[in-house]
Design an enzyme around this catalytic site. Structure first.
Site, PDB file in Angstrom:
ATOM      1  N   SER A 143      10.317   6.903  35.332  1.00 34.27           N
ATOM      2  CA  SER A 143       9.280   7.800  35.845  1.00 34.27           C
ATOM      3  C   SER A 143       8.542   7.138  37.005  1.00 34.27           C
ATOM      4  O   SER A 143       8.258   7.774  38.032  1.00 34.27           O
ATOM      5  CB  SER A 143       8.289   8.155  34.729  1.00 34.27           C
ATOM      6  OG  SER A 143       8.907   8.917  33.706  1.00 34.27           O
TER       7      SER A 143
ATOM      8  N   ALA B  60      10.362  13.204  35.058  1.00 32.50           N
ATOM      9  CA  ALA B  60       9.358  12.141  35.030  1.00 32.50           C
ATOM     10  C   ALA B  60       8.228  12.560  34.098  1.00 32.50           C
ATOM     11  O   ALA B  60       7.738  13.690  34.171  1.00 32.50           O
ATOM     12  CB  ALA B  60       8.814  11.874  36.427  1.00 32.50           C
ATOM     13  N   LYS B  61       7.826  11.644  33.233  1.00 31.65           N
ATOM     14  CA  LYS B  61       6.699  11.934  32.343  1.00 31.65           C
ATOM     15  C   LYS B  61       5.424  11.509  33.076  1.00 31.65           C
ATOM     16  O   LYS B  61       4.872  10.428  32.853  1.00 31.65           O
ATOM     17  CB  LYS B  61       6.862  11.187  31.018  1.00 31.65           C
ATOM     18  CG  LYS B  61       5.950  11.676  29.903  1.00 31.65           C
ATOM     19  CD  LYS B  61       6.311  11.009  28.592  1.00 31.65           C
ATOM     20  CE  LYS B  61       5.358  11.420  27.472  1.00 31.65           C
ATOM     21  NZ  LYS B  61       5.540  12.824  27.065  1.00 31.65           N
ATOM     22  N   SER B  62       4.998  12.379  33.975  1.00 27.92           N
ATOM     23  CA  SER B  62       3.875  12.038  34.846  1.00 27.92           C
ATOM     24  C   SER B  62       2.580  12.681  34.362  1.00 27.92           C
ATOM     25  O   SER B  62       2.581  13.736  33.719  1.00 27.92           O
ATOM     26  CB  SER B  62       4.169  12.489  36.282  1.00 27.92           C
ATOM     27  OG  SER B  62       4.073  13.893  36.394  1.00 27.92           O
TER      28      SER B  62
ATOM     29  N   TYR C 197       1.039  17.197  33.264  1.00 29.12           N
ATOM     30  CA  TYR C 197       0.305  17.637  32.087  1.00 29.12           C
ATOM     31  C   TYR C 197      -0.921  18.481  32.423  1.00 29.12           C
ATOM     32  O   TYR C 197      -1.608  18.965  31.526  1.00 29.12           O
ATOM     33  CB  TYR C 197      -0.028  16.431  31.198  1.00 29.12           C
ATOM     34  CG  TYR C 197       1.203  16.041  30.406  1.00 29.12           C
ATOM     35  CD1 TYR C 197       1.354  16.435  29.078  1.00 29.12           C
ATOM     36  CD2 TYR C 197       2.256  15.369  31.006  1.00 29.12           C
ATOM     37  CE1 TYR C 197       2.504  16.133  28.370  1.00 29.12           C
ATOM     38  CE2 TYR C 197       3.413  15.064  30.309  1.00 29.12           C
ATOM     39  CZ  TYR C 197       3.531  15.449  28.992  1.00 29.12           C
ATOM     40  OH  TYR C 197       4.684  15.172  28.291  1.00 29.12           O
TER      41      TYR C 197
END
Length: 313
Positions: A64, A158-160, A164
């Site tokens: 990420s 990507a866990k950005s 969220y």
């Protein structure tokens, strides 16, 4: 979820007290969402505390960061070891794990310029995301009016932190409207995922889940559940799912680090199947919990024990 307010947080290689783990209000991440993170769990198993699939989580964290052109001042191995040390320092047998990589304090243009890349690791005791009743009986959810981001806008893989903001809108709308959770569609109108969970649909004994191209996070629990389902003899298909597939499904369930495996009993007030947890969901749920608690053989090497003297991967 209430934070403990005590204990230690790992910040850039140093342990600091919870209350002292602070950043400047002018940090780039606060203004532009320039951060990536992970969510993992450590379980209290029959052989001691063990992290579930920590290496894949830490690999995704680094990937990420790579997508967002963040040059991390630590290696994946160093950060993995830091997670283990943070759990040990805090003395937890079971906890939630939150590593975070973010652009810190230097300048406030959209281009990050010379902003430093900072890293922090938090751990805290956190039980089930939903109630015991929800885990056994299922959730009432709605299809959100908010769609997931289109391809080539922000990267779904990507866990950005930025992604969220969309998740918050989905969750807040659902709760305000009297539901436990929301399911988002992608920009083509097909099923994507929940606010922070991957979605599975069961029909006539076959398990379906949206493909990565439907703007879903490449979930590690998702991958684990696919493996568990196949081990149990179920056929799993990754394919595009129209919205109405949720209404005519025999079963629907969420998976994710926080929610683990949680059934859905209704979508938009339409009962799913019999309106309670179905047999396929229950079998997968039971096997998943047996594995993470050390009650079933860890045939895939998913558990990494915190106490090296107790066990190893």
């Amino acid at each position: 979820m209430a934070f403990p307010g005590t204990g230690k947080i790992w910040m850039n290689g140093t342990f600091v007290d919870w209350k002292d783990a602070q950043i400047h209000v002018a940090s780039h991440v606060i203004h532009y969402g320039s951060g990536v993170f992970e969510g993992a769990r450590c379980y209290d198993t029959t052989r001691g505390p063990a992290c579930f699939r920590l290496d894949p989580h830490m690999r995704r964290l680094m990937e990420s960061a790579k997508i967002y052109r963040m040059e991390v001042p630590f290696t994946q191995a160093q950060l993995t070891e830091a997670v283990i040390e943070t759990i040990q320092v805090n003395g937890f047998r079971a906890c939630y794990i939150r590593p975070l990589i973010y652009r810190g304090y230097e300048s406030l243009g959209v281009h990050s310029g010379g902003c430093p890349i900072d890293v922090a690791i938090m751990v805290w005791e956190w039980g089930a995301y939903f109630s015991k009743e929800a885990i056994e009986e299922g959730l009432d959810v709605k299809v959100s009016t908010w769609a997931r981001n289109a391809p080539n806008t922000t990267p779904a893989m990507a866990k950005s932190v930025a992604n969220y903001a969309n998740a918050q809108l989905i969750k807040m709308e659902a709760v305000t409207d009297g539901y436990a959770e929301g399911i988002a569609l992608d920009t083509t109108g097909n099923v994507s995922e929940g606010s922070g969970q991957n979605v599975f649909v069961v029909r006539e004994g076959i398990i379906y889940t949206p493909p990565i191209g439907s703007s879903v996070l490449w979930g590690i629990t998702r991958d684990s559940v696919i493996t568990v389902a196949k081990d149990l003899g179920f056929e799993v298909r990754e394919q595009v799912l129209p919205r109405e597939a949720l209404y005519i499904a025999d079963e629907v369930f969420f998976v994710g680090t926080a929610v683990e495996v949680t059934p859905v009993r209704s979508v938009d007030r339409i009962p799913v199947g019999a309106g309670r947890r179905g047999p396929v969901t229950e079998k997968i749920q039971q096997r998943f919990f047996q594995i993470v608690k050390g009650e079933a053989p860890d045939t895939h090497g998913w558990l990494q024990y915190v106490n090296a003297a107790v066990g190893s991967r």
